[in-house]
Design an enzyme around this catalytic site. Structure first.
Site, PDB file in Angstrom:
ATOM      1  CD  GLU A  65     -16.674   1.943 -37.122  1.00 29.75           C
ATOM      2  OE1 GLU A  65     -17.410   0.938 -37.148  1.00 29.75           O
ATOM      3  OE2 GLU A  65     -15.441   1.880 -37.231  1.00 29.75           O
TER       4      GLU A  65
ATOM      5  CE  LYS B 146     -18.182 -12.679 -47.804  1.00 33.86           C
ATOM      6  NZ  LYS B 146     -18.180 -11.400 -48.527  1.00 33.86           N
TER       7      LYS B 146
ATOM      8  N   GLY C 147     -19.921  -8.794 -36.495  1.00 33.97           N
ATOM      9  CA  GLY C 147     -19.032  -9.499 -35.566  1.00 33.97           C
ATOM     10  C   GLY C 147     -19.810 -10.162 -34.441  1.00 33.97           C
TER      11      GLY C 147
HETATM   12  P1  ADP Z   1     -20.197  -3.111 -43.631  1.00 35.75           P
HETATM   13  O1  ADP Z   1     -21.465  -3.102 -42.820  1.00 35.75           O
HETATM   14  O2  ADP Z   1     -19.341  -1.962 -43.329  1.00 35.75           O
HETATM   15  O3  ADP Z   1     -20.407  -3.366 -45.097  1.00 35.75           O
HETATM   16  P2  ADP Z   1     -19.787  -5.791 -42.897  1.00 35.75           P
HETATM   17  O4  ADP Z   1     -19.363  -6.164 -41.538  1.00 35.75           O
HETATM   18  O5  ADP Z   1     -21.222  -5.963 -43.286  1.00 35.75           O
HETATM   19  O6  ADP Z   1     -19.333  -4.313 -43.111  1.00 35.75           O
HETATM   20  O7  ADP Z   1     -18.921  -6.552 -43.983  1.00 35.75           O
HETATM   21  C1  ADP Z   1     -17.660  -7.105 -43.750  1.00 35.75           C
HETATM   22  C2  ADP Z   1     -17.605  -8.462 -44.392  1.00 35.75           C
HETATM   23  O8  ADP Z   1     -18.521  -9.323 -43.726  1.00 35.75           O
HETATM   24  C3  ADP Z   1     -17.980  -8.506 -45.865  1.00 35.75           C
HETATM   25  O9  ADP Z   1     -17.123  -9.433 -46.520  1.00 35.75           O
HETATM   26  C4  ADP Z   1     -19.410  -9.016 -45.822  1.00 35.75           C
HETATM   27  O10 ADP Z   1     -19.796  -9.696 -47.014  1.00 35.75           O
HETATM   28  C5  ADP Z   1     -19.342  -9.985 -44.667  1.00 35.75           C
HETATM   29  N1  ADP Z   1     -20.628 -10.290 -44.013  1.00 35.75           N
HETATM   30  C6  ADP Z   1     -21.741  -9.502 -43.938  1.00 35.75           C
HETATM   31  N2  ADP Z   1     -22.703 -10.129 -43.232  1.00 35.75           N
HETATM   32  C7  ADP Z   1     -22.203 -11.328 -42.831  1.00 35.75           C
HETATM   33  C8  ADP Z   1     -22.696 -12.427 -42.063  1.00 35.75           C
HETATM   34  N3  ADP Z   1     -23.926 -12.422 -41.561  1.00 35.75           N
HETATM   35  N4  ADP Z   1     -21.879 -13.487 -41.845  1.00 35.75           N
HETATM   36  C9  ADP Z   1     -20.620 -13.500 -42.327  1.00 35.75           C
HETATM   37  N5  ADP Z   1     -20.101 -12.505 -43.073  1.00 35.75           N
HETATM   38  C10 ADP Z   1     -20.865 -11.423 -43.329  1.00 35.75           C
END
Ligand code: ADP
Length: 486
Positions: free
Chosen positions: A396, A191, A248
């Site tokens: 960050e 994804k 994460g």
């Molecule tokens: P940012 O906060 O910089 O946008 P994210 O860590 O939210 O970075 O996004 C990185 C990826 O993780 C994207 O593909 C986002 O759709 C996905 N993502 C965001 N929230 C979740 C979640 N709860 N579980 C799994 N994937 C997620």
């Protein structure tokens, strides 16, 4: 053609040189790539992806929900038996084919990457896309040599890998994830991030054209909720995530107690250290590259600069002069050094940190560049007068904002550099080899660059310590997270 003037360098002008968008194929609407074909999402919902440089809609993209994630995982599961049993050399051939197809369509990929994500075309064209192709070439080579990667052990694939990637290097992160997973015989549900789905969908077209068996790679689109559906799906064996430390941590909790394997590549607050004996001009250029490359949307960005006191005034003055020559603007212009901030949300985050920096007493310097009216923009920024406790030193920002501190001794800078919850990367600028060796032992960071910064290569492992994550991507190390041993 209008000539534009750099307000700081009185005699300096440049001709805008926009990359042509001729022959770039972008569809109005993108479906989900599941089981080798593009299919509509179950609930027929779509979301928009916009150009961050002008706020214009580029395309509509399918929103994958629970049923769609199920379909993708099922397709990957069904394909696993055949793919993992295929002659390794044959698996390699498909991966080589994907690499070559990326090369053939490199210009198209580069333009779409810059349109959808806001990064300067020079970076998409010269860094992201060639490196993505290299990753596929490199891991294609490993597919039939796993017995040499793991001597005297029989490496087996894990099964179905769920891969979730961020918006800062969309195609490159897809390559980092897909190439080692496929080379080791896993099947995949990937994804891309919701603000930058287009190059992953273009990659899906290439993957389909490569003739790789159906279901081996499935690419589905959506936001965090879709990502969480992948993470929580019971028939997934491995989660590989690159993104923010907050998400994460959430993912790590979600998989705790399940048999899923996990790799996390998260945030950073990397130290860049200039000693008085460094080649100063070279170091200044390196600092510029370390923090302003890709608008600072880089997990390993050199966002904390430490300058040895005796050269601090010189370095800061040279940095300001060099910053004033940076061209901020149209990502498609080949002159551009700093493109658009990826999303409104990210721009707000950056602006908020800038406010915090000022309120906490930091001394701000921003170049006086003219920012376009539409779109998301942030002038290159640096902060002086900071101490370790300042929020902008600790957290960050993920934008073009540099936090500068000074130091006197090597041990002082080691302590300051390590005083962070992160541990992704670091940079050291000195003419003395002994100092480099000392610091590479003392600094707690996954990657340490000496007299350079932000250099990536498919053959070298990348990954962090502490809250920057665990597991390595790239190189021989990058195979390990996708195999188990009998
Ligand atoms: P940012 O906060 O910089 O946008 P994210 O860590 O939210 O970075 O996004 C990185 C990826 O993780 C994207 O593909 C986002 O759709 C996905 N993502 C965001 N929230 C979740 C979640 N709860 N579980 C799994 N994937 C997620």
């Amino acid at each position: 053609m209008t000539k534009r003037k750099n307000p700081f360098a009185a005699s300096w002008t440049y001709e805008p040189a926009p990359e042509s968008t001729d022959h770039i194929q972008i569809k109005k609407k993108y479906d989900l790539f599941i089981n080798g074909e593009f299919i509509k999402p179950q609930n027929n919902k779509y979301f928009e992806t916009v150009n961050p440089a002008n706020d214009e809609k580029i395309a509509e993209v399918a929103l994958a929900e629970s049923e769609d994630v199920n379909k993708a995982v099922k397709a990957a599961r069904n394909a696993f038996k055949g793919w993992s049993a295929l002659e390794p050399k044959e698996r390699g051939k498909y991966i080589y084919r994907i690499a070559r197809l990326i090369q053939e369509r490199a210009r198209e990929f580069a333009v779409i990457e810059s349109l959808d994500g806001g990064k300067p075309i020079r970076e998409s064209r010269d860094i992201d896309i060639p490196l993505a192709a290299n990753h596929f070439f490199y891991y294609a080579g490993w597919a039939d040599k796993l017995e040499y990667a793991f001597p005297n052990r029989k490496a087996k694939p894990l099964g179905v890998a769920g891969q979730i990637i961020p918006w800062n290097f969309p195609l490159l992160m897809a390559a980092w994830k897909l190439a080692p997973a496929l080379a080791t015989g896993n099947t995949v549900v990937l994804k891309p991030a919701e603000t930058t789905p287009l190059t992953a969908l273009k990659l899906a077209e290439i993957i389909r054209d490569s003739g790789i068996p159906k279901g081996v790679v499935n690419i589905i689109t959506g936001a965090g909720k879709t990502g969480a559906e992948i993470v929580n799906h019971p028939d997934i064996d491995k989660i590989s995530f690159t993104g923010s430390t907050a998400v994460g941590k959430y993912i790590q909790k979600a998989v705790a107690g399940t048999p899923k394997k996990i790799t996390l590549e998260l945030g950073g607050k990397s130290a860049n250290i200039i000693f008085e004996d460094a080649a100063i001009d070279q170091a200044v250029n390196g600092v510029i590259d370390a923090i302003f490359f890709n608008q600072g949307h880089v997990c390993c960005a050199g966002s904390r600069l430490f300058i040895q006191e005796s050269v601090a005034d010189t370095v800061i003055q040279k940095l300001k002069d060099r910053m004033s020559t940076l061209i901020v603007g149209d990502p498609l212009d080949k002159n551009t050094d700093i493109g658009a901030i990826n999303s409104k949300r990210q721009l707000k985050t950056i602006e908020n940190y800038i406010k915090i920096g000022i309120n906490e007493g930091g001394e701000i310097y921003q170049t006086d560049c003219k920012l376009p009216k539409k779109g998301n923009w942030c002038a290159p920024t640096l902060f002086l007068n900071l101490s370790q406790s300042h929020k902008i030193v600790q957290e960050e920002i993920f934008g073009p904002v540099l936090a500068i501190q000074t130091f006197r001794t090597i041990d002082e800078v080691v302590e300051k550099a390590n005083n962070t919850p992160y541990g992704l990367a670091a940079g050291v600028w000195t003419q003395k080899g002994a100092k480099i060796f000392y610091l590479t032992q003392k600094l707690k960071a996954g990657v340490i660059w000496a007299n350079t910064f932000n250099k990536f290569d498919a053959t070298s492992p990348f990954g962090g310590y502490k809250e920057s994550g665990f597991g390595r991507e790239g190189g021989l190390h990058g195979l390990k997270p996708y195999v188990k041993f009998e």
